[in-house]
Design a protein around this motif. Sequence first.
Motif, short mmCIF file in Angstrom:
data_model
loop_
_atom_site.label_atom_id
_atom_site.label_comp_id
_atom_site.label_asym_id
_atom_site.label_seq_id
_atom_site.Cartn_x
_atom_site.Cartn_y
_atom_site.Cartn_z
N ALA A 1 -40.50 23.02 14.27
CA ALA A 1 -39.32 23.75 13.81
C ALA A 1 -38.67 22.68 12.99
CB ALA A 1 -38.38 23.91 15.03
N ARG B 1 -31.04 25.81 17.74
CA ARG B 1 -32.14 26.86 17.29
C ARG B 1 -33.43 26.17 17.56
NH1 ARG B 1 -32.69 32.07 13.10
NH2 ARG B 1 -34.61 32.73 13.96
N ALA C 1 -36.48 26.13 20.14
CA ALA C 1 -37.77 26.41 19.79
C ALA C 1 -38.75 25.50 20.24
CB ALA C 1 -38.03 26.76 18.52
N TYR D 1 -32.88 26.89 8.75
CA TYR D 1 -33.58 26.58 10.08
C TYR D 1 -35.21 27.37 9.79
CZ TYR D 1 -36.25 27.65 14.45
OH TYR D 1 -37.20 27.80 15.31
N ASP E 1 -39.17 28.20 10.93
CA ASP E 1 -39.65 28.04 12.37
C ASP E 1 -41.33 27.75 12.30
OD1 ASP E 1 -41.19 30.40 11.40
OD2 ASP E 1 -39.85 31.87 12.69
#
Length: 475
Positions: A54, A70, A74, A263, A265
């Motif tokens: 991440a 976040r 993750a 952000y 992923d």
Amino acid sequence: MSRARNPRRLTLVAASAALLTLAPIGVTAAHAQVTRVRQGSATDASRTAWSGPAYTMNGSGGIVTATMSRAVDAIRGGTGAIDVVVVAGSGSGTPECDVITPLTGVNSCTTLTLTAARDGNDSQVNTDIRNAEFVYFAGGDQCNYVAWKGTALEVSVESVVAKGGGVGGGSAGHHVNSDIVYDACTASATSATALANPYDRSLTFTTGMFRWPNYADTINDSHFVTRDRMGRTMAFVARAVKDGRTSGGRAWGVGVEEGASLYIDRNGLATLSGPSAYVVLGDHQPEVAVSGQPLTYTNFKIWKLTSGQTYDFANRPTCGYYLKSVRAGVPDGSLYSGTPVTDCSSTPPPSGGSAYAEVEPNDSRTAANVITALTYPATVTGDMKSSTDRDYFALTLASGQTLTAACAIPTAYDADLYLLSSNGSTLTRSVNDGAGTDESVTLTRTASGSATYYLDLEAYSGSGAADYSCTLTRS
């Protein structure tokens, strides 16, 4: 932050007594050039597997808690806790860890301040990084950070991502996390300077440091709208394409505004938190990008993101952009907004053209890559994989049509360009001397009907994985 300094990092405090006031559980010094402040647990988290990678890409130096939380969640898969390392190139404070340490799922946060290139090989620094699950590069001066290219630190950070951890950064730390780093090692470029001369001394780049999954061919920029950096990002992108720094003749500028954070992923999907971010695509050779001359580059494709919107770096979109151009160093108005293209399925993109990357083996006319379906202006890319490589591309011309092929050759090799008839006869050629010297040919078909022609790019000396990029126009 592109040479502009973060005020909290202007004073170095190396004395251990001063450092002890910063961390409740103690401080150690690796050696005279490195300071280390650990907050939170004194014992590293231990786990066999993590759920990242991440990433957080911040437009200014501070932590954005929405994206940091976040990323932490993750990586830990919603359970347990991770260790974070903040890497800084100057200063003595711990503002990033002060924000990170209290977040849910954070076991510890260690601030490492490195003030010399050799500190990238410091054993304690690399132990801390390898034992962490997230590495955040603080704001400051990215020229200090690129000095760690080729040190153990580079490999250690890469190992964090490889085990399912993550990386991030703000301002200068945002810059260093892109594939192509604007390093600002000679001066800080402005949009006006960069557009007036894309080869100004202030435009210097470092490549080959970090290439994160799904994030290839990117050039990050920060403080984007506040400091009016769209113009210089356009110049960065044009330079990357012209100089052959990308893997496919295209480059993506990623400009993030102050207070905003992307952000990203593990699947390459970026989500914005904060004011705005922009993705600026250059997908063809610049019309004019020459030292000492103003930039001309038509039809940059620009995606504007606002809070909550996404951009897929793994499957990069072909719609949703607006178009802006730069002509003789003068950009179109209203660079930060435009009417987006929302349907590319029924009509070609307004900028026209398409791209093709060579497929080996294409070393003869009979094995030529067929590019007859391309729309013009088209971009063809490939590389001279050996000093005897020859790349053939088959196309057609109708009566009265004129073809121009202009090939940007990287500095790794010298290549020559030929345009052949359907039976292999040379109709015209360009055989300029010198590695990195561009080649171009033009031919008008005067006979009736249409016929097949072959572009033949041949290695004259040298070889390498750097891509050439040929822009084809047909009129």
